[in-house]
Design a protein around this motif. Sequence first.
Motif, PDB file in Angstrom:
ATOM      1  N   SER A   1       0.776   4.009  -2.916  1.00 23.33           N
ATOM      2  CA  SER A   1       0.562   5.410  -2.559  1.00 23.33           C
ATOM      3  C   SER A   1       1.694   6.294  -3.062  1.00 23.33           C
ATOM      4  CB  SER A   1       0.428   5.550  -1.044  1.00 23.33           C
ATOM      5  OG  SER A   1       0.336   6.907  -0.666  1.00 23.33           O
ATOM      6  N   THR A   2       2.926   5.799  -2.949  1.00 21.17           N
ATOM      7  CA  THR A   2       4.089   6.571  -3.378  1.00 21.17           C
ATOM      8  C   THR A   2       4.060   6.820  -4.886  1.00 21.17           C
ATOM      9  OG1 THR A   2       5.407   5.664  -1.576  1.00 21.17           O
ATOM     10  CG2 THR A   2       6.607   6.615  -3.407  1.00 21.17           C
TER      11      THR A   2
ATOM     12  N   ALA B   1       0.837  -1.205   0.000  1.00 17.86           N
ATOM     13  CA  ALA B   1       0.000   0.000   0.000  1.00 17.86           C
ATOM     14  C   ALA B   1       0.868   1.251   0.000  1.00 17.86           C
ATOM     15  CB  ALA B   1      -0.928   0.001   1.213  1.00 17.86           C
TER      16      ALA B   1
ATOM     17  N   ALA C   1     -10.534   8.606   1.941  1.00 20.50           N
ATOM     18  CA  ALA C   1      -9.743   7.678   1.125  1.00 20.50           C
ATOM     19  C   ALA C   1      -9.648   6.306   1.772  1.00 20.50           C
ATOM     20  CB  ALA C   1      -8.349   8.249   0.890  1.00 20.50           C
ATOM     21  N   SER C   2      -9.685   6.254   3.108  1.00 22.44           N
ATOM     22  CA  SER C   2      -9.654   4.966   3.810  1.00 22.44           C
ATOM     23  C   SER C   2     -11.033   4.345   3.915  1.00 22.44           C
ATOM     24  CB  SER C   2      -9.076   5.152   5.221  1.00 22.44           C
ATOM     25  OG  SER C   2      -7.715   5.499   5.164  1.00 22.44           O
TER      26      SER C   2
ATOM     27  N   ILE D   1      -0.630   5.083   3.771  1.00 25.57           N
ATOM     28  CA  ILE D   1      -0.975   5.682   2.486  1.00 25.57           C
ATOM     29  C   ILE D   1      -0.944   7.206   2.578  1.00 25.57           C
ATOM     30  CG2 ILE D   1      -2.876   6.007   0.846  1.00 25.57           C
ATOM     31  CD1 ILE D   1      -3.659   3.096   1.345  1.00 25.57           C
ATOM     32  N   GLY D   2      -1.446   7.758   3.681  1.00 33.90           N
ATOM     33  CA  GLY D   2      -1.465   9.204   3.861  1.00 33.90           C
ATOM     34  C   GLY D   2      -0.097   9.798   4.138  1.00 33.90           C
TER      35      GLY D   2
ATOM     36  N   GLN E   1      -4.639   2.701  -9.302  1.00 32.09           N
ATOM     37  CA  GLN E   1      -5.047   3.067  -7.947  1.00 32.09           C
ATOM     38  C   GLN E   1      -6.367   2.418  -7.555  1.00 32.09           C
ATOM     39  OE1 GLN E   1      -5.276   7.262  -5.653  1.00 32.09           O
ATOM     40  NE2 GLN E   1      -6.582   7.179  -7.441  1.00 32.09           N
TER      41      GLN E   1
ATOM     42  N   SER F   1       2.784   9.116   2.637  1.00 28.77           N
ATOM     43  CA  SER F   1       3.560   9.380   1.424  1.00 28.77           C
ATOM     44  C   SER F   1       3.248  10.746   0.804  1.00 28.77           C
ATOM     45  CB  SER F   1       3.328   8.254   0.412  1.00 28.77           C
ATOM     46  OG  SER F   1       4.109   8.445  -0.733  1.00 28.77           O
TER      47      SER F   1
ATOM     48  N   TYR G   1      -7.386  -0.301  -4.577  1.00 28.91           N
ATOM     49  CA  TYR G   1      -8.328   0.069  -3.528  1.00 28.91           C
ATOM     50  C   TYR G   1      -9.495  -0.914  -3.407  1.00 28.91           C
ATOM     51  CZ  TYR G   1      -6.257   4.576  -2.302  1.00 28.91           C
ATOM     52  OH  TYR G   1      -5.419   5.549  -1.823  1.00 28.91           O
TER      53      TYR G   1
ATOM     54  N   THR H   1       1.059   9.150  -5.743  1.00 28.37           N
ATOM     55  CA  THR H   1       1.274  10.527  -5.293  1.00 28.37           C
ATOM     56  C   THR H   1       2.019  11.355  -6.329  1.00 28.37           C
ATOM     57  OG1 THR H   1       1.241   9.880  -2.974  1.00 28.37           O
ATOM     58  CG2 THR H   1       2.333  11.941  -3.487  1.00 28.37           C
TER      59      THR H   1
END
Length: 575
Positions: A55-56, A51, A388-389, A195-196, A167, A198, A171, A59
């Motif tokens: 995310s990285t 994850a 997002a979660s 995830i947040g 993405q 990054s 998810y 982003t």
Amino acid sequence: MSENQPTNNGSKKSFKETAANLWEKLKTFWTTPPKGRYMNLKEILCFGGSAFGVSTMVTVVSGMITATQISELFGIDVLHGPLICLVASVLGLLIQPIFGKLLQNTQTRWGKYKPFILLMAPLFAALAIASTWSPDLIREQEFDAVPKIVYAYCICTPTLIIWNLFQNTFYMMPGVVTPNQQERTDIWSPIGLIIGFSPTIMNVLGNALRGYFNNQGVEYMAFRYIGVIYSLVGFAFVLLLFKVKERIIVTNENKEKVGLFDGLRQIMKNKPLLIFTLALILGCVRTTIEVDAAILGKLRYATDIPTGQAIFGSLTLITGFAVTPNMILLPFMTRKFNNKTILIFWMTCNALGYAILGIIGVENIAQGALSAVLLTVLRFIALFNAIASLQPLMLSEISDYQQLKTGKRLEGFIQMFAYTLVLVFTNIGYVVIALVKKNMGYQPSNYFNVTTVSDDLMKVATDYFNLALWISAISAALMAIAMIFYPLSKKEHEKIVEQLKALSAEQHNAPIDGETADETVTAEATEAVVAGEAVVADEAVVAGETVAEDEAPAEDVKKDGDGNTDGDSGNDAGI
């Protein structure tokens, strides 16, 4: 002293025993999930690592190839950035039904989603690097030159299409790693923190780099560095997904292939999905001001642009962590409240934060410390959510509902509504907003690679910021209102899961809990069915497949020490 000695020894022994017991539990959890759960600690950590990688990589695009920053980076008209995003989302919407059909009909020993995620990862990494590089030959041409426009469309459009598919497919993973909804929440919430993490770091690092290179007159170099580093590091972490299993409650209908139009027809029976999609569409421009937040920061957080950019980057740590309390509390919140209640509360915060700033007016907040503090505090309130979660968790419930309603989960088609269709409306909204920007004279490229701006340009920017704040507030309020009508509650979902388990057990001759005296066979057989796994005589696990009764006799079923398939029985088990 001698009378107290046994007590002291006893205390020391008790502490050692506690530590030893904890260590033994962790050792057991490393390979064996708690009772009523499906994922062990090793698999959870690999899922979290993958994850972080996703995310990285994501982003790079979501943070740098945006409707505003495309126009900045490539030096093209403000309208082109949103148009590129719209073209990509419309093409994505055309591709999504075909992709959804492919997902629904895919049955491999590695699962339905992992193969697509792992195959898309290297292509996505390459496109992300290319889209942030901005070759010198293109970049050095005059503003809005045709080669600049053509290059931006040709490189950014496929990047945004793959970004969306990559993405959104990942998810959907929380819905298939375990059929236990509370386990999904307990695992996905801390992963949401990862995830947040990054994008928050990238905002800080990116704005620091942009401030540094801006002083040298080469702000575009920040995009290049971030694009390469984040794409390669992210790709390496994504590979941990190889160690994560997919588990789906197996029903006969869900294994059948589905046609394109049949899938679309069946998805229209999903009332929770339709209402949730409508809410997301109404709220699709709720963060309009955040698209230009970097420009807002560098113009208002200090009296000179490089300092304002650096301050904005550092304060991003605060606004970026607005989601953190909600991610931490989400497992507890979902135990007490329905998802729609949580979402309505978050959207109310979103609307209030931006509305208060809209009432005050950006031009009425003095440049410097006052702007930095007040704008940051109220943006924190507006961003105080963890949508997002929560969204993947809600979609996993919606998929369970779809499976009970029509016999098929249709996650790919659900993805088309809740992600791709919403993205099209989002980009239509941003095209309209871009037209407004153009009419107001607000061009993001006027604030790129500069150290000062004129009073006229400052006024144009603040006028637009005030309008963007009200657009954000109204959109969030409309989303909250729509969510009032969302019908799928916790209790309803629990009933759905139990009905699916009973149906699966009936179809595969695997009795549900407590229906036979042969407890060992019952628990093991049911666990295999619920997990979507069949265990053959050589103990090889084949995900998503079932084996005929004569091929997998009861005495060959591998014991896992669980024996409980009730999704709620492990709800209070900590991980």
